[in-house]
Every structure is written in C-alpha cells, then in structure tokens.
Scaffold this motif. Structure first.
Motif, PDB file in Angstrom:
ATOM      1  N   LEU A 165     -17.910 -24.191  24.642  1.00 17.26           N
ATOM      2  CA  LEU A 165     -17.280 -25.493  24.908  1.00 17.26           C
ATOM      3  C   LEU A 165     -15.886 -25.550  24.291  1.00 17.26           C
ATOM      4  O   LEU A 165     -14.950 -26.063  24.899  1.00 17.26           O
ATOM      5  N   GLN A 166     -15.749 -25.018  23.094  1.00 16.85           N
ATOM      6  CA  GLN A 166     -14.427 -25.001  22.453  1.00 16.85           C
ATOM      7  C   GLN A 166     -13.459 -24.113  23.215  1.00 16.85           C
ATOM      8  O   GLN A 166     -12.275 -24.420  23.315  1.00 16.85           O
ATOM      9  N   ALA A 167     -13.955 -23.025  23.781  1.00 17.07           N
ATOM     10  CA  ALA A 167     -13.112 -22.157  24.612  1.00 17.07           C
ATOM     11  C   ALA A 167     -12.693 -22.885  25.890  1.00 17.07           C
ATOM     12  O   ALA A 167     -11.554 -22.732  26.360  1.00 17.07           O
ATOM     13  N   ALA A 168     -13.589 -23.709  26.441  1.00 22.37           N
ATOM     14  CA  ALA A 168     -13.263 -24.497  27.638  1.00 22.37           C
ATOM     15  C   ALA A 168     -12.181 -25.522  27.310  1.00 22.37           C
ATOM     16  O   ALA A 168     -11.244 -25.730  28.101  1.00 22.37           O
ATOM     17  N   ILE A 169     -12.286 -26.164  26.145  1.00 24.44           N
ATOM     18  CA  ILE A 169     -11.259 -27.128  25.728  1.00 24.44           C
ATOM     19  C   ILE A 169      -9.913 -26.417  25.584  1.00 24.44           C
ATOM     20  O   ILE A 169      -8.882 -26.906  26.053  1.00 24.44           O
ATOM     21  N   ALA A 170      -9.916 -25.237  24.971  1.00 21.37           N
ATOM     22  CA  ALA A 170      -8.675 -24.477  24.793  1.00 21.37           C
ATOM     23  C   ALA A 170      -8.072 -24.080  26.139  1.00 21.37           C
ATOM     24  O   ALA A 170      -6.847 -24.146  26.322  1.00 21.37           O
TER      25      ALA A 170
ATOM     26  N   ILE B 279      -9.491 -29.380  37.506  1.00 17.62           N
ATOM     27  CA  ILE B 279     -10.022 -29.110  36.165  1.00 17.62           C
ATOM     28  C   ILE B 279     -11.289 -28.263  36.250  1.00 17.62           C
ATOM     29  O   ILE B 279     -11.447 -27.293  35.507  1.00 17.62           O
ATOM     30  N   VAL B 280     -12.187 -28.617  37.179  1.00 18.24           N
ATOM     31  CA  VAL B 280     -13.428 -27.858  37.346  1.00 18.24           C
ATOM     32  C   VAL B 280     -13.108 -26.418  37.763  1.00 18.24           C
ATOM     33  O   VAL B 280     -13.682 -25.459  37.226  1.00 18.24           O
ATOM     34  N   LYS B 281     -12.157 -26.251  38.687  1.00 19.67           N
ATOM     35  CA  LYS B 281     -11.773 -24.905  39.131  1.00 19.67           C
ATOM     36  C   LYS B 281     -11.146 -24.120  37.979  1.00 19.67           C
ATOM     37  O   LYS B 281     -11.437 -22.933  37.800  1.00 19.67           O
ATOM     38  N   LEU B 282     -10.337 -24.772  37.188  1.00 14.57           N
ATOM     39  CA  LEU B 282      -9.700 -24.122  36.039  1.00 14.57           C
ATOM     40  C   LEU B 282     -10.750 -23.607  35.056  1.00 14.57           C
ATOM     41  O   LEU B 282     -10.655 -22.491  34.562  1.00 14.57           O
ATOM     42  N   ILE B 283     -11.768 -24.414  34.809  1.00 12.69           N
ATOM     43  CA  ILE B 283     -12.834 -24.017  33.883  1.00 12.69           C
ATOM     44  C   ILE B 283     -13.656 -22.869  34.480  1.00 12.69           C
ATOM     45  O   ILE B 283     -13.999 -21.914  33.786  1.00 12.69           O
TER      46      ILE B 283
ATOM     47  N   LYS C 290      -6.542 -27.244  27.678  1.00 14.06           N
ATOM     48  CA  LYS C 290      -5.328 -27.628  26.954  1.00 14.06           C
ATOM     49  C   LYS C 290      -4.165 -26.705  27.286  1.00 14.06           C
ATOM     50  O   LYS C 290      -3.022 -27.144  27.353  1.00 14.06           O
ATOM     51  N   ALA C 291      -4.458 -25.418  27.498  1.00 13.05           N
ATOM     52  CA  ALA C 291      -3.401 -24.454  27.819  1.00 13.05           C
ATOM     53  C   ALA C 291      -2.746 -24.773  29.159  1.00 13.05           C
ATOM     54  O   ALA C 291      -1.546 -24.558  29.337  1.00 13.05           O
ATOM     55  N   LYS C 292      -3.516 -25.300  30.093  1.00  6.03           N
ATOM     56  CA  LYS C 292      -2.992 -25.616  31.426  1.00  6.03           C
ATOM     57  C   LYS C 292      -2.743 -27.109  31.623  1.00  6.03           C
ATOM     58  O   LYS C 292      -2.462 -27.542  32.731  1.00  6.03           O
ATOM     59  N   ALA C 293      -2.854 -27.913  30.575  1.00  8.25           N
ATOM     60  CA  ALA C 293      -2.727 -29.374  30.702  1.00  8.25           C
ATOM     61  C   ALA C 293      -1.353 -29.794  31.212  1.00  8.25           C
ATOM     62  O   ALA C 293      -1.231 -30.791  31.925  1.00  8.25           O
ATOM     63  N   GLY C 294      -0.316 -29.058  30.866  1.00  2.25           N
ATOM     64  CA  GLY C 294       1.029 -29.405  31.322  1.00  2.25           C
ATOM     65  C   GLY C 294       1.181 -29.297  32.828  1.00  2.25           C
ATOM     66  O   GLY C 294       1.958 -30.034  33.436  1.00  2.25           O
ATOM     67  N   ASP C 295       0.436 -28.392  33.453  1.00  5.13           N
ATOM     68  CA  ASP C 295       0.520 -28.201  34.903  1.00  5.13           C
ATOM     69  C   ASP C 295      -0.221 -29.284  35.676  1.00  5.13           C
ATOM     70  O   ASP C 295       0.013 -29.467  36.860  1.00  5.13           O
TER      71      ASP C 295
END
Length: 164
Positions: A139-144, A109-113, A147-152
């Motif tokens: 922060l909202q862009a980080a949440i988006a 998650i940290v790497k993704l952000i 969420k975009a990669k949450a399935g992976d």
C-alpha cells in the motif's frame, strides 16, 4: 485487509479564509484605492467571482488570490481560472475549484496503480478510489507511485483512511 482511500477534497473553511484575506488586501493596496473590486465566494458551487473595472486589475487579483490560497494550504492546481468577460463597465472572472475524483481521473489512477504491478487492488467508489492489499508495504508503494505521477493528473490528491 489493509486499505486506504485516494480522494480530492477542498477545505472550504480555508477557501473562505483565503477569499476574506484577499478582500482585505484589496482594501489596503494602493493600486486598488478608489476602485470597486471584490472577491465573492459561492460556497454551494465551489466558485469565486472576481469583479473589477478593468481586465488588468482582474489579472492582478488572480495573483493575489493565488498567493492567499498557497498561504492557506490550498493547492492552486484545483483552481480553474475561466476567461475574463466584460459586462457593461465591469470585468468579471470566475474561478472554479475542482473537488472529488471524476470517472476519468479515477480510471487514470486505477490504471497507474495496475501498471506499477503491485500486489494491490484499486476500485472506484463514487468520488474516491479504494486501494486494498495484503501487505502494508504494498500500500505504501502504491501511495508512492501515485504521488510520483500526481503532477500529471492535474488535481491535488489526498490519502485518507489508512487502515491495517
């Protein structure tokens, strides 16, 4: 400084309700009449034990449990269905529910952000990821992005404690 937490929590009361509803459906289903089948919730271990006479009945019970979890708002991705085992005349299966963010998932998650190149700072704290930034939009862009990669990631995530 605005911040929010990324967590992976399991609603234990909803899990209890889903197991109770699944047991009720077993009692009313025609194909389970006269069959000793049951779901047992072990709260301390976030575990549900399935017992039935045959393997195919356990597979049917898996479907029932998944339907009840979805109805109760629990994501099925947090459930890990173990292999079906035989013990004497009974078939057994364990369903383990994942809760909390372990170190590996936290690093992902940290790497993704960080790969999103946003002006935020993400850190691991026990079983949560704290994200801080100067602007609410970042922060909202980080949440988006998460969420975009949450399935992976293979585990449901929630975003808590959003503070300005």
């Amino acid at each position: 400084m605005p911040s929010f937490d990324i967590v992976s929590e399991l609603k234990k009361d909803e899990l209890q309700n889903a197991v109770d509803n699944a047991n009720r459906e077993l009692q009313s289903r025609y194909d389970f009449r006269g069959v000793e089948a049951s779901y047992t919730l072990v709260k301390a271990e976030n575990l549900v034990k399935l017992e039935a006479n045959e393997d195919f009945q356990i597979q049917q019970m898996d479907d029932i449990l998944m339907q009840k979890l979805i109805k109760r708002g629990i994501e099925v991705t947090c459930a890990e269905f173990k292999d079906i085992t035989r013990s004497g005349k009974r078939s057994l299966q364990q369903v383990v529910f994942k809760e909390g963010i372990d170190k590996e998932l936290g690093k992902k998650i940290v790497k993704l952000i960080k790969d999103a190149k946003l002006k935020v700072d993400a850190k691991m704290n026990d079983d949560t990821v704290r994200v801080q930034g100067k602007k609410r939009d970042d922060l909202q862009a980080a949440i988006a992005a998460v969420k975009a990669k949450a399935g992976d990631l293979g585990q449901p995530l929630q975003f808590n404690n959003f503070r300005d």
